[in-house]
Design a protein around this motif. Sequence first.
Motif, PDB file in Angstrom:
ATOM      1  N   GLY A   1       0.863  -1.403  -0.243  1.00 49.40           N
ATOM      2  CA  GLY A   1       0.085  -0.071   0.041  1.00 49.40           C
ATOM      3  C   GLY A   1       0.874   1.215   0.021  1.00 49.40           C
ATOM      4  O   GLY A   1       0.229   2.182   0.215  1.00 49.40           O
ATOM      5  N   GLY A   2       2.192   1.185  -0.496  1.00 53.38           N
ATOM      6  CA  GLY A   2       2.870   2.216  -0.411  1.00 53.38           C
ATOM      7  C   GLY A   2       3.485   2.795   0.934  1.00 53.38           C
ATOM      8  O   GLY A   2       4.153   3.706   1.066  1.00 53.38           O
ATOM      9  N   PHE A   3       3.138   1.907   2.032  1.00 55.19           N
ATOM     10  CA  PHE A   3       3.626   2.219   3.446  1.00 55.19           C
ATOM     11  C   PHE A   3       4.804   1.447   3.631  1.00 55.19           C
ATOM     12  O   PHE A   3       5.200   0.263   3.296  1.00 55.19           O
ATOM     13  CB  PHE A   3       2.506   1.762   4.441  1.00 55.19           C
ATOM     14  N   SER A   4       5.807   2.158   4.391  1.00 58.52           N
ATOM     15  CA  SER A   4       7.235   1.418   4.697  1.00 58.52           C
ATOM     16  C   SER A   4       7.400   1.948   6.145  1.00 58.52           C
ATOM     17  O   SER A   4       7.149   3.285   6.570  1.00 58.52           O
ATOM     18  CB  SER A   4       8.241   2.084   3.832  1.00 58.52           C
ATOM     19  N   SER A   5       8.071   1.441   6.969  1.00 58.05           N
ATOM     20  CA  SER A   5       8.746   1.812   8.348  1.00 58.05           C
ATOM     21  C   SER A   5       9.724   0.738   8.783  1.00 58.05           C
ATOM     22  O   SER A   5      10.202  -0.089   8.213  1.00 58.05           O
ATOM     23  CB  SER A   5       7.407   1.401   9.221  1.00 58.05           C
ATOM     24  N   SER A   6      10.505   1.350   9.929  1.00 55.36           N
ATOM     25  CA  SER A   6      11.607   0.655  10.289  1.00 55.36           C
ATOM     26  C   SER A   6      12.035   1.174  11.559  1.00 55.36           C
ATOM     27  O   SER A   6      11.733   2.435  11.957  1.00 55.36           O
ATOM     28  CB  SER A   6      13.034   0.979   9.173  1.00 55.36           C
ATOM     29  N   VAL A   7      12.982   0.643  12.156  1.00 54.76           N
ATOM     30  CA  VAL A   7      13.360   0.926  13.581  1.00 54.76           C
ATOM     31  C   VAL A   7      14.626   0.477  13.414  1.00 54.76           C
ATOM     32  O   VAL A   7      15.154  -0.853  12.973  1.00 54.76           O
ATOM     33  CB  VAL A   7      12.624   0.494  14.520  1.00 54.76           C
ATOM     34  N   GLY A   8      15.618   1.123  13.801  1.00 55.79           N
ATOM     35  CA  GLY A   8      17.159   0.805  13.779  1.00 55.79           C
ATOM     36  C   GLY A   8      17.949   1.388  15.014  1.00 55.79           C
ATOM     37  O   GLY A   8      17.376   2.279  15.837  1.00 55.79           O
ATOM     38  N   ALA A   9      19.251   0.873  15.220  1.00 55.46           N
ATOM     39  CA  ALA A   9      19.900   1.391  16.439  1.00 55.46           C
ATOM     40  C   ALA A   9      21.433   1.245  15.967  1.00 55.46           C
ATOM     41  O   ALA A   9      21.813   0.317  15.108  1.00 55.46           O
ATOM     42  CB  ALA A   9      19.819   0.624  17.449  1.00 55.46           C
ATOM     43  N   THR A  10      22.232   2.366  16.435  1.00 59.60           N
ATOM     44  CA  THR A  10      23.536   2.441  16.247  1.00 59.60           C
ATOM     45  C   THR A  10      24.395   2.352  17.607  1.00 59.60           C
ATOM     46  O   THR A  10      23.965   3.386  18.180  1.00 59.60           O
ATOM     47  CB  THR A  10      24.042   3.255  15.167  1.00 59.60           C
ATOM     48  N   VAL A  11      25.258   1.648  17.682  1.00 62.08           N
ATOM     49  CA  VAL A  11      26.355   1.825  18.878  1.00 62.08           C
ATOM     50  C   VAL A  11      27.609   1.976  18.578  1.00 62.08           C
ATOM     51  O   VAL A  11      27.882   1.090  17.953  1.00 62.08           O
ATOM     52  CB  VAL A  11      25.822   0.748  20.234  1.00 62.08           C
ATOM     53  N   GLN A  12      28.323   2.754  19.233  1.00 59.80           N
ATOM     54  CA  GLN A  12      29.999   2.886  19.218  1.00 59.80           C
ATOM     55  C   GLN A  12      30.617   2.479  20.065  1.00 59.80           C
ATOM     56  O   GLN A  12      30.237   3.043  21.334  1.00 59.80           O
ATOM     57  CB  GLN A  12      30.027   4.525  18.478  1.00 59.80           C
ATOM     58  N   GLN A  13      31.838   2.409  19.766  1.00 63.38           N
ATOM     59  CA  GLN A  13      32.889   2.323  20.770  1.00 63.38           C
ATOM     60  C   GLN A  13      33.144   3.658  21.871  1.00 63.38           C
ATOM     61  O   GLN A  13      33.379   3.385  22.839  1.00 63.38           O
ATOM     62  CB  GLN A  13      34.202   1.826  20.240  1.00 63.38           C
ATOM     63  N   ASN A  14      33.155   4.744  21.154  1.00 64.78           N
ATOM     64  CA  ASN A  14      33.345   5.888  21.669  1.00 64.78           C
ATOM     65  C   ASN A  14      32.344   6.232  22.614  1.00 64.78           C
ATOM     66  O   ASN A  14      32.253   7.442  23.302  1.00 64.78           O
ATOM     67  CB  ASN A  14      33.568   7.015  20.682  1.00 64.78           C
TER      68      ASN A  14
END
Length: 466
Positions: free
Chosen positions: A439-452
């Motif tokens: 239906g043209g819908f999109s969604s996402s969930v994401g995460a980034t973690v860094q050493q610093n």
Amino acid sequence: MKLKSLILGSVAAAGLSTAGFAADLGVLTSLDVCDELGLSGLTISSDTNCLQISGEVKYEFSFGNYNEKYVIATPWFLGSVEVDDPSNVVGSNNDWNSKVESYLKFVGTAGSDFGPAQAVIKIKDVQRYQGTNGVAIVHGDTKLSFDEAYVQVGDTTVLTAGKRGSIFNKGDDEPFNFTGLFISDRADKGVIADENAGAITPARGGHVIQLWSNIGEGLIAKIGLEALDKNGADSNKAGTLVGVLDYAGSGVTAHISGAVGGLLDGVQTAGDTYLIHTGVTATFDQFKVRGALAVGGAYDVGAAAYSNYWNGLVSAEAKFDMFKLAVSAEALGGRTAAGVALDTDFGFGGSFGATVTEGIEINIGGRYFNDGVAGVGDSYQVAAQLIASLTETIKLTTEIGVYGHGADTVLKNRNGVAALNPAYSDFYGKAELAWTPGGGFSSSVGATVQQNGAYKVTFKAAKAFQ
């Protein structure tokens, strides 16, 4: 148009009534106008015009501790490639960003003796609120505005006038390897073409008069006068002449675009710039090769001469049954208006990709950057990526890697401080779960973690219609 007419017209357009029944109702009876013009999507028809309506809403929210930046690489005059760095202040270190982007686009089309005649209006709105170290602010994004408003007529030859984007072609220049390249990241994901690259490139788009013609045999020629709306501090950038020659043939796409800016004021000022951008992509069975070059310059009032620059990129890709290989290289150089040669920056990268099983893909690669100045540390990124289609609508993308640069043995202005910077590296990991139910819908969930210590969690959702 009355609501009753809209409803009845929609019913007729859906095929739930006959043409005779629609005529009896006294509503939209010329529903074949859109079909005659070859137009589809969400449309409303009158006796002579077909109105197409499209739009999109995108929302993004981020939260974490990421507001500081650490400079990894600095391609000269293009700005810096940076990684997120956490803050450590007394009180809150929470950062967040909430952004809504939306647009509505209306295209009214009618037939004419010269081809389709169109009026286009695109209304755009950007609202962004962000917090830094626990303090919320309103970001200075443009609110509701007419992003496009122009008229156009023609078929194989097309005349356009009003407010819209540039005809300048800056394609066929992105590297194929999945990590990209450092200079390319700062040059609009290719070679220099971005009209926002400081004062070195001509202004484009905005108020325009454009003409293009299909010559035949895959050739299209375009010419336009653009950036006619520059004023105030940007008055010296007003008036850019743009010319383009595009080619699309069997397995080959190519172009050459040229632009000369700052023409309207009639005098040589710092706004006088020029740019030539060319790119070609050729596909031979499982092999693909690409080459791109940008050459330009800007007038220096003090030196009464032009500085100049060049930026080249080559890339190749080979795809086999289960895996693909890609390599890329780039370089950037030039001269000041005083004729002093600048040190040449260069970089290269490569990647290996494989389809492990159906729905699971891996990519492994890296990139390298040499600042061109003796004593300045080199920069690098190494990364591994896994893409897994968990279902037909859910995809998981994960990546681990490291950014870094070598120690500087000469003074280098990094993060606003000229210092002998030590070697630096920052390992990171990130994951994103994307959902596209249709239906043209999109969604996402994401995460980034860094050493610093930096981290960021991001949620996105979008829906487009046409």
